[in-house]
Write an enzyme that holds these catalytic residues in place. Structure first.
Site, PDB file in Angstrom:
ATOM      1  N   GLY A  10       0.811  -1.223   0.000  1.00 50.69           N
ATOM      2  CA  GLY A  10       0.000   0.000   0.000  1.00 50.69           C
ATOM      3  C   GLY A  10       0.840   1.266   0.000  1.00 50.69           C
ATOM      4  N   LEU A  33      -3.674  -7.516  -1.291  1.00 52.95           N
ATOM      5  CA  LEU A  33      -3.800  -6.696  -2.516  1.00 52.95           C
ATOM      6  C   LEU A  33      -5.221  -6.175  -2.724  1.00 52.95           C
ATOM      7  CD1 LEU A  33      -1.487  -8.726  -4.988  1.00 52.95           C
ATOM      8  CD2 LEU A  33      -0.867  -6.814  -3.480  1.00 52.95           C
ATOM      9  N   SER A 125      -4.170   6.662  14.070  1.00 53.40           N
ATOM     10  CA  SER A 125      -4.576   7.852  13.328  1.00 53.40           C
ATOM     11  C   SER A 125      -4.968   8.964  14.278  1.00 53.40           C
ATOM     12  CB  SER A 125      -5.779   7.473  12.463  1.00 53.40           C
ATOM     13  OG  SER A 125      -6.402   8.624  11.947  1.00 53.40           O
ATOM     14  N   THR A 127      -7.458  10.458  14.026  1.00 53.87           N
ATOM     15  CA  THR A 127      -8.906  10.335  14.164  1.00 53.87           C
ATOM     16  C   THR A 127      -9.306   9.857  15.572  1.00 53.87           C
ATOM     17  OG1 THR A 127     -10.833   9.620  12.907  1.00 53.87           O
ATOM     18  CG2 THR A 127      -9.193   7.963  13.335  1.00 53.87           C
ATOM     19  N   TYR A 150     -14.456   3.274  10.783  1.00 54.24           N
ATOM     20  CA  TYR A 150     -13.007   3.202  10.539  1.00 54.24           C
ATOM     21  C   TYR A 150     -12.248   3.756  11.739  1.00 54.24           C
ATOM     22  CZ  TYR A 150      -8.418   4.817   9.102  1.00 54.24           C
ATOM     23  OH  TYR A 150      -7.073   5.081   9.080  1.00 54.24           O
ATOM     24  N   LYS A 154      -9.525   1.959  14.760  1.00 50.84           N
ATOM     25  CA  LYS A 154      -8.201   2.422  15.217  1.00 50.84           C
ATOM     26  C   LYS A 154      -8.207   2.600  16.730  1.00 50.84           C
ATOM     27  CE  LYS A 154      -6.267   2.519  11.224  1.00 50.84           C
ATOM     28  NZ  LYS A 154      -5.355   1.415  10.925  1.00 50.84           N
ATOM     29  N   PHE A 179      -0.971  11.867  11.203  1.00 48.32           N
ATOM     30  CA  PHE A 179      -1.848  12.970  10.823  1.00 48.32           C
ATOM     31  C   PHE A 179      -2.174  12.783   9.324  1.00 48.32           C
ATOM     32  CE2 PHE A 179      -2.886  15.359  14.621  1.00 48.32           C
ATOM     33  CZ  PHE A 179      -2.278  14.515  15.529  1.00 48.32           C
ATOM     34  N   GLY A 295     -18.959  15.061   9.341  1.00 44.90           N
ATOM     35  CA  GLY A 295     -17.933  14.408  10.160  1.00 44.90           C
ATOM     36  C   GLY A 295     -16.604  15.146  10.193  1.00 44.90           C
TER      37      GLY A 295
HETATM   38  P1  NAD Z   1      -3.423   1.437   1.734  1.00 45.26           P
HETATM   39  O1  NAD Z   1      -4.826   0.995   1.491  1.00 45.26           O
HETATM   40  O2  NAD Z   1      -2.660   2.000   0.605  1.00 45.26           O
HETATM   41  O3  NAD Z   1      -2.596   0.228   2.364  1.00 45.26           O
HETATM   42  C1  NAD Z   1      -3.196  -0.759   3.176  1.00 45.26           C
HETATM   43  C2  NAD Z   1      -2.805  -2.111   2.607  1.00 45.26           C
HETATM   44  O4  NAD Z   1      -3.382  -3.140   3.406  1.00 45.26           O
HETATM   45  C3  NAD Z   1      -3.287  -2.321   1.171  1.00 45.26           C
HETATM   46  O5  NAD Z   1      -2.191  -2.719   0.376  1.00 45.26           O
HETATM   47  C4  NAD Z   1      -4.335  -3.439   1.291  1.00 45.26           C
HETATM   48  O6  NAD Z   1      -4.355  -4.263   0.149  1.00 45.26           O
HETATM   49  C5  NAD Z   1      -3.852  -4.159   2.534  1.00 45.26           C
HETATM   50  N1  NAD Z   1      -4.896  -4.890   3.269  1.00 45.26           N
HETATM   51  C6  NAD Z   1      -6.109  -4.448   3.683  1.00 45.26           C
HETATM   52  N2  NAD Z   1      -6.769  -5.420   4.359  1.00 45.26           N
HETATM   53  C7  NAD Z   1      -5.925  -6.497   4.390  1.00 45.26           C
HETATM   54  C8  NAD Z   1      -6.026  -7.803   4.940  1.00 45.26           C
HETATM   55  N3  NAD Z   1      -7.127  -8.228   5.585  1.00 45.26           N
HETATM   56  N4  NAD Z   1      -4.987  -8.654   4.782  1.00 45.26           N
HETATM   57  C9  NAD Z   1      -3.865  -8.269   4.124  1.00 45.26           C
HETATM   58  N5  NAD Z   1      -3.726  -7.046   3.571  1.00 45.26           N
HETATM   59  C10 NAD Z   1      -4.742  -6.167   3.711  1.00 45.26           C
HETATM   60  O7  NAD Z   1      -3.456   2.485   2.966  1.00 45.26           O
HETATM   61  P2  NAD Z   1      -2.308   3.413   3.530  1.00 45.26           P
HETATM   62  O8  NAD Z   1      -2.692   4.827   3.287  1.00 45.26           O
HETATM   63  O9  NAD Z   1      -0.977   2.927   3.134  1.00 45.26           O
HETATM   64  O10 NAD Z   1      -2.521   3.163   5.090  1.00 45.26           O
HETATM   65  C11 NAD Z   1      -1.767   2.214   5.817  1.00 45.26           C
HETATM   66  C12 NAD Z   1      -2.294   2.165   7.235  1.00 45.26           C
HETATM   67  O11 NAD Z   1      -2.211   3.467   7.817  1.00 45.26           O
HETATM   68  C13 NAD Z   1      -3.759   1.745   7.339  1.00 45.26           C
HETATM   69  O12 NAD Z   1      -3.917   0.932   8.483  1.00 45.26           O
HETATM   70  C14 NAD Z   1      -4.475   3.051   7.514  1.00 45.26           C
HETATM   71  O13 NAD Z   1      -5.692   2.893   8.189  1.00 45.26           O
HETATM   72  C15 NAD Z   1      -3.474   3.840   8.339  1.00 45.26           C
HETATM   73  N6  NAD Z   1      -3.641   5.287   8.222  1.00 45.26           N
HETATM   74  C16 NAD Z   1      -3.654   5.870   7.001  1.00 45.26           C
HETATM   75  C17 NAD Z   1      -3.865   7.234   6.889  1.00 45.26           C
HETATM   76  C18 NAD Z   1      -3.934   7.896   5.531  1.00 45.26           C
HETATM   77  O14 NAD Z   1      -4.469   9.006   5.450  1.00 45.26           O
HETATM   78  N7  NAD Z   1      -3.415   7.283   4.466  1.00 45.26           N
HETATM   79  C19 NAD Z   1      -4.037   8.030   8.047  1.00 45.26           C
HETATM   80  C20 NAD Z   1      -3.985   7.408   9.287  1.00 45.26           C
HETATM   81  C21 NAD Z   1      -3.784   6.025   9.370  1.00 45.26           C
HETATM   82  N1  UFG Z   2     -11.209  18.243   1.486  1.00 40.29           N
HETATM   83  C1  UFG Z   2     -11.800  19.029   0.522  1.00 40.29           C
HETATM   84  N2  UFG Z   2     -12.106  18.459  -0.672  1.00 40.29           N
HETATM   85  C2  UFG Z   2     -11.842  17.155  -0.966  1.00 40.29           C
HETATM   86  C3  UFG Z   2     -11.241  16.360   0.040  1.00 40.29           C
HETATM   87  C4  UFG Z   2     -10.943  16.940   1.258  1.00 40.29           C
HETATM   88  O1  UFG Z   2     -12.051  20.224   0.744  1.00 40.29           O
HETATM   89  O2  UFG Z   2     -12.173  16.697  -2.073  1.00 40.29           O
HETATM   90  C5  UFG Z   2     -10.841  18.857   2.782  1.00 40.29           C
HETATM   91  C6  UFG Z   2     -11.533  18.241   3.989  1.00 40.29           C
HETATM   92  O3  UFG Z   2     -12.775  18.839   4.204  1.00 40.29           O
HETATM   93  C7  UFG Z   2     -10.507  18.503   5.091  1.00 40.29           C
HETATM   94  C8  UFG Z   2      -9.163  18.438   4.364  1.00 40.29           C
HETATM   95  O4  UFG Z   2      -9.459  18.633   2.974  1.00 40.29           O
HETATM   96  O5  UFG Z   2     -10.665  19.816   5.597  1.00 40.29           O
HETATM   97  C9  UFG Z   2      -8.457  17.100   4.517  1.00 40.29           C
HETATM   98  O6  UFG Z   2      -9.362  16.050   4.145  1.00 40.29           O
HETATM   99  P1  UFG Z   2      -8.848  14.551   3.899  1.00 40.29           P
HETATM  100  O7  UFG Z   2     -10.032  13.744   3.490  1.00 40.29           O
HETATM  101  O8  UFG Z   2      -7.668  14.567   2.996  1.00 40.29           O
HETATM  102  O9  UFG Z   2      -8.304  14.117   5.323  1.00 40.29           O
HETATM  103  P2  UFG Z   2      -9.047  14.017   6.731  1.00 40.29           P
HETATM  104  O10 UFG Z   2      -8.330  14.944   7.653  1.00 40.29           O
HETATM  105  O11 UFG Z   2     -10.503  14.171   6.614  1.00 40.29           O
HETATM  106  O12 UFG Z   2      -8.803  12.489   7.106  1.00 40.29           O
HETATM  107  C10 UFG Z   2      -7.501  11.897   7.047  1.00 40.29           C
HETATM  108  C11 UFG Z   2      -7.624  10.417   6.695  1.00 40.29           C
HETATM  109  C12 UFG Z   2      -8.294   9.672   7.795  1.00 40.29           C
HETATM  110  C13 UFG Z   2      -7.623   9.937   9.095  1.00 40.29           C
HETATM  111  C14 UFG Z   2      -7.525  11.415   9.344  1.00 40.29           C
HETATM  112  C15 UFG Z   2      -6.758  11.719  10.580  1.00 40.29           C
HETATM  113  O13 UFG Z   2      -8.382  10.241   5.525  1.00 40.29           O
HETATM  114  O14 UFG Z   2      -8.162   8.284   7.549  1.00 40.29           O
HETATM  115  O15 UFG Z   2      -6.873  12.054   8.253  1.00 40.29           O
HETATM  116  O16 UFG Z   2      -5.537  11.055  10.514  1.00 40.29           O
HETATM  117  F1  UFG Z   2      -8.324   9.365  10.085  1.00 40.29           F
END
Ligand code: NAD
Ligand code: UFG
Length: 340
Positions: A10, A33, A125, A127, A150, A154, A179, A295
């Site tokens: 990922g 995947l 997160s 969150t 979601y 976490k 973040f 939200g």
């Molecule tokens: P991503 O979806 O790109 O990566 C997650 C990976 O986990 C994917 O490759 C998916 O195929 C794999 N996966 C999902 N369920 C699975 C399962 N049951 N078994 C094996 N593989 C599985 O997401 P990312 O942005 O790289 O995020 C990685 C982690 O960080 C996640 O746990 C996500 O919740 C957390 N996180 C992400 C963000 C963000 O904004 N990207 C913010 C806070 C926390």
């Molecule tokens: N936003 C827009 N337009 C868009 C998308 C987002 O204006 O099309 C704004 C949102 O309202 C927010 C900011 O951009 O003010 C960031 O939004 P994101 O969706 O990029 O991120 P969030 O802060 O809502 O959430 C992210 C991850 C969550 C995680 C959280 C805190 O998506 O998984 O950060 O870590 F939980």
């Protein structure tokens, strides 16, 4: 150390693999995947300069599959990225989110302990703070009410892992509260590759810039922030990846439980990000103001000083690096990775 990286194909996992190898570690990837492409792992291996990354297409809910991986490899720690992460989808499919994220993690940690591997770094997160009671957010800020399943996965998994560590102090559990990860590896070879319409701001901006979407909707301009749009703590994914490498050192010191915010400590608004993207990359990003998204909170940024003091980690990249590297990836890969 030899690290099990769940979800390693990922977005954040693929970037972390590079930093792990750079720091002298090795890795074994497990990913089903469901939200990623194995081409990412090929490109990671190219960047590192090795023939391939050991990879198993295994679901973390598949006990037998995980047993097979542990039988083949001596693993010192797990960096656990695997999980479903789409906030809106989790509201539609709560069972699937709890089953995948919580069920999968319970199976994973059981197999780990059966094999004497009791070190885990978990992707948490911001969150979990809900609508935070203090800004900038420190780790002492109480956890809050999550607005979606979601987020609850976490928050609940943090508790599960802390309880497991309390019952068996041989465990080391590091909870990294990310973040807002953005950016991409400087090579432009790997990056964020969302399925369908992006939920998050930066991939939406890059898809508008590359001509795949008409305009960005800015969700609300009447928040109590300097320009009325939502403020977040965007962090370059390479900085975030390095936080995991630093967290391994804490595990080496037998830290027990460690909880860290992983952000830059700077809050940028939606319009700050759009304007920086246009200025640095010289491409236009048409946008219009839309209603608030359900939200969303007004402001979310952290105080990252605990990670600096205890892990020796701090973010090196700024907003210009983030928007430049996001665009570098998207412009070189307009359709993301090639078909699997
Ligand atoms: P991503 O979806 O790109 O990566 C997650 C990976 O986990 C994917 O490759 C998916 O195929 C794999 N996966 C999902 N369920 C699975 C399962 N049951 N078994 C094996 N593989 C599985 O997401 P990312 O942005 O790289 O995020 C990685 C982690 O960080 C996640 O746990 C996500 O919740 C957390 N996180 C992400 C963000 C963000 O904004 N990207 C913010 C806070 C926390
Ligand atoms: N936003 C827009 N337009 C868009 C998308 C987002 O204006 O099309 C704004 C949102 O309202 C927010 C900011 O951009 O003010 C960031 O939004 P994101 O969706 O990029 O991120 P969030 O802060 O809502 O959430 C992210 C991850 C969550 C995680 C959280 C805190 O998506 O998984 O950060 O870590 F939980």
């Amino acid at each position: 150390m030899n690290i099990l990286v769940t979800g390693g194909a990922g977005f954040i996992g693929s970037h972390t693999l590079i930093e792990l190898y750079k720091a002298g570690h090795t890795a074994v990837v497990v990913d089903n995947l469901s939200n990623s492409n194995p081409v990412a792992l090929q490109r990671v291996a190219e960047i590192i300069g090795i023939p391939e990354i050991p990879f198993y297409k295994v679901d973390i809910r598949d006990r037998e599959g995980l047993e097979g991986v542990f039988a083949k490899h001596k693993l010192d720690a797990c960096i656990h990225f695997a999980g479903l992460k789409a906030v809106g989808e989790s509201v539609e499919k709560p069972w699937e989110y709890y089953e995948n994220n919580i069920g999968g993690t319970l199976t994973l940690v059981d197999v780990m302990r059966r094999h004497g591997c009791k070190n885990i770094i978990f992707s948490s997160s911001a969150t979990v703070y809900g609508d935070p009671v203090e800004i900038p957010i420190t780790e002492n800020c109480p956890k809050g009410q999550c607005t979606n399943p979601y987020g609850w996965t976490k928050s609940m998994l943090e508790q599960v892992l802390m309880d497991i560590q309390k019952a068996d102090p041989e465990w080391n559990v590091v909870l990294l509260r990310y973040f807002n990860p953005v950016g991409a590896h400087q090579s432009g070879r790997i990056g964020e590759n969302p399925n369908g319409i992006p939920n998050n701001l930066m991939p939406y901006i890059t898809q508008v810039a590359v001509g795949k979407r008409k305009e960005l909707g800015v969700f609300g301009n009447d928040y109590p922030t300097p320009d009325g749009t939502g403020v977040r703590d965007y962090i370059h994914v390479v900085d975030l990846a390095n936080a995991h490498v630093c967290a391994l050192q804490a595990i080496g010191r037998h830290c027990g439980i460690g909880i860290y915010n992983v952000g830059t400590g700077h809050g940028y608004s939606v319009l700050d990000m759009v304007k920086a993207f246009i200025r640095v990359n010289g491409v236009d990003v048409p946008y219009s103001i839309k209603p608030r998204r359900a939200g969303d909170i007004a402001t979310c940024y952290c105080n990252p000083s605990k990670a600096k003091a205890e892990l020796g980690w701090e973010a090196k990249y700024g907003i210009d690096d983030m928007v430049r590297d996001s665009w570098h990836w998207q412009s070189q890969n307009p359709d993301g990775y090639p078909e699997k």
